[in-house]
Design a protein around this motif. Sequence first.
Motif, PDB file in Angstrom:
ATOM      1  N   UNK A 123       0.949  -0.997  -0.051  1.00 44.39           N
ATOM      2  CA  UNK A 123      -0.301  -0.215   0.130  1.00 44.39           C
ATOM      3  C   UNK A 123       0.454   1.400   0.180  1.00 44.39           C
ATOM      4  N   UNK A 124       1.903   1.259   0.595  1.00 42.75           N
ATOM      5  CA  UNK A 124       2.841   2.593   1.003  1.00 42.75           C
ATOM      6  C   UNK A 124       3.689   2.568  -0.417  1.00 42.75           C
ATOM      7  N   UNK A 125       3.226   2.085  -1.653  1.00 46.56           N
ATOM      8  CA  UNK A 125       3.904   1.975  -2.902  1.00 46.56           C
ATOM      9  C   UNK A 125       2.760   1.962  -3.677  1.00 46.56           C
ATOM     10  N   UNK A 126       1.840   1.992  -3.684  1.00 49.09           N
ATOM     11  CA  UNK A 126       0.294   2.113  -4.205  1.00 49.09           C
ATOM     12  C   UNK A 126       0.838   3.971  -4.523  1.00 49.09           C
ATOM     13  N   UNK A 127      -1.459   3.471  -5.786  1.00 47.26           N
ATOM     14  CA  UNK A 127      -1.147   5.133  -6.211  1.00 47.26           C
ATOM     15  C   UNK A 127      -1.642   5.772  -5.082  1.00 47.26           C
ATOM     16  N   UNK A 128      -2.653   5.096  -4.290  1.00 45.65           N
ATOM     17  CA  UNK A 128      -3.439   6.448  -3.305  1.00 45.65           C
ATOM     18  C   UNK A 128      -2.535   7.110  -2.459  1.00 45.65           C
ATOM     19  N   UNK A 129      -1.510   6.321  -1.528  1.00 50.10           N
ATOM     20  CA  UNK A 129       0.106   6.485  -0.315  1.00 50.10           C
ATOM     21  C   UNK A 129       0.662   7.845  -1.282  1.00 50.10           C
ATOM     22  N   UNK A 130       0.318   7.336  -2.435  1.00 50.60           N
ATOM     23  CA  UNK A 130       1.924   7.922  -2.818  1.00 50.60           C
ATOM     24  C   UNK A 130       1.242   9.766  -4.083  1.00 50.60           C
ATOM     25  N   UNK A 131       0.213   9.681  -3.911  1.00 46.87           N
ATOM     26  CA  UNK A 131      -0.716  10.507  -3.877  1.00 46.87           C
ATOM     27  C   UNK A 131      -0.923  11.932  -2.953  1.00 46.87           C
ATOM     28  N   UNK A 132      -1.297  11.015  -1.998  1.00 50.26           N
ATOM     29  CA  UNK A 132      -0.917  11.757  -0.881  1.00 50.26           C
ATOM     30  C   UNK A 132       0.117  12.639  -0.811  1.00 50.26           C
ATOM     31  N   UNK A 133       1.307  11.601  -0.924  1.00 48.61           N
ATOM     32  CA  UNK A 133       2.374  12.064  -0.335  1.00 48.61           C
ATOM     33  C   UNK A 133       2.685  13.567  -1.990  1.00 48.61           C
ATOM     34  N   UNK A 134       2.095  13.342  -2.545  1.00 46.57           N
ATOM     35  CA  UNK A 134       2.459  13.793  -3.946  1.00 46.57           C
ATOM     36  C   UNK A 134       2.178  15.444  -3.735  1.00 46.57           C
ATOM     37  N   UNK A 135       1.528  14.975  -3.239  1.00 47.43           N
ATOM     38  CA  UNK A 135      -0.227  16.251  -2.920  1.00 47.43           C
ATOM     39  C   UNK A 135       0.504  17.271  -2.105  1.00 47.43           C
ATOM     40  N   UNK A 136       1.211  17.046  -0.539  1.00 45.60           N
ATOM     41  CA  UNK A 136       1.916  16.861   0.150  1.00 45.60           C
ATOM     42  C   UNK A 136       3.483  18.122  -0.119  1.00 45.60           C
ATOM     43  N   UNK A 137       4.254  17.369  -0.240  1.00 45.34           N
ATOM     44  CA  UNK A 137       5.215  18.199  -1.339  1.00 45.34           C
ATOM     45  C   UNK A 137       5.689  18.429  -2.446  1.00 45.34           C
ATOM     46  N   UNK A 138       4.012  18.249  -3.252  1.00 47.89           N
ATOM     47  CA  UNK A 138       3.992  19.335  -4.177  1.00 47.89           C
ATOM     48  C   UNK A 138       5.266  18.925  -5.397  1.00 47.89           C
ATOM     49  N   UNK A 139       4.787  17.440  -5.551  1.00 43.98           N
ATOM     50  CA  UNK A 139       5.773  16.869  -6.275  1.00 43.98           C
ATOM     51  C   UNK A 139       4.928  15.280  -6.823  1.00 43.98           C
ATOM     52  N   UNK A 140       5.317  15.077  -8.351  1.00 48.45           N
ATOM     53  CA  UNK A 140       4.715  13.947  -8.783  1.00 48.45           C
ATOM     54  C   UNK A 140       6.194  13.037  -8.503  1.00 48.45           C
TER      55      UNK A 140
END
Length: 236
Positions: free
Chosen positions: A110-127
């Motif tokens: 899960x931690x390497x899945x799209x949902x969680x990585x999308x949350x990180x992307x929003x926080x860090x403002x990077x894809x």
Amino acid sequence: MWLNQEKITDASIRTYRQLLVSSCPNHVVIDGLFDEDKLDRVMKVLHHPSRWQTQKHTYAALYVDDDEWDNTEHEHRFVRRDIWLRNENLAKPDNTLPHCNKVASEFLSYLRGDEFMSVLSRIFDVTLTDKHVGDPQLNTNFFRLSTNDFVEQHADDSPGREVCMLLYLNKAWQDDAGGELVFLGQNEESVNVAPLYNRCVLFDPSSIGSEHLVKRLNAGLVDVYRYNVTSWYWSE
């Protein structure tokens, strides 16, 4: 659902982003990010002793054997800790665990899945993406430290590495137990983070002051481990 939905509202994400960019190093600490009942199930797996293997790194080389470790001066030893063995890394099927205990592996996925990585992307403002990562599994796993183990000062920066995540899994952790994450920070102002249960630390490994270490556990602790997940993420 692994995430606590109350912690990932649009307003929450904006707050995390503000804290991230205003801190030194650029980091944010989020308590209660994940569903605690599910983490409790994960911990039942992690407490099983057969799934752990000692890992040793020196500043000159990773994954050194015992002979190389013994011939390395103490000040050049960088990490000694236990790493959790995924199912595919076991020498034979682990029939001592109920089938439902695959929950620990599912959490890592899960931690390497799209949902969680999308949350990180929003926080860090990077894809963030794993499309250029050769073996994503090597970059997300469980670790534990005992009083004999250590993680000395180091930096996690690497080309394209945008996010480092630490999730702590230690219930009722005592203030005098040790095990705090220590960022060097700036102007001799270090940042200490206690490894409390369901506490997530996100940081930019290229930011000023992000070099860090882990305080050693209190030598008086017997059969006590400090558990965490470490995960690294890259951009496109």
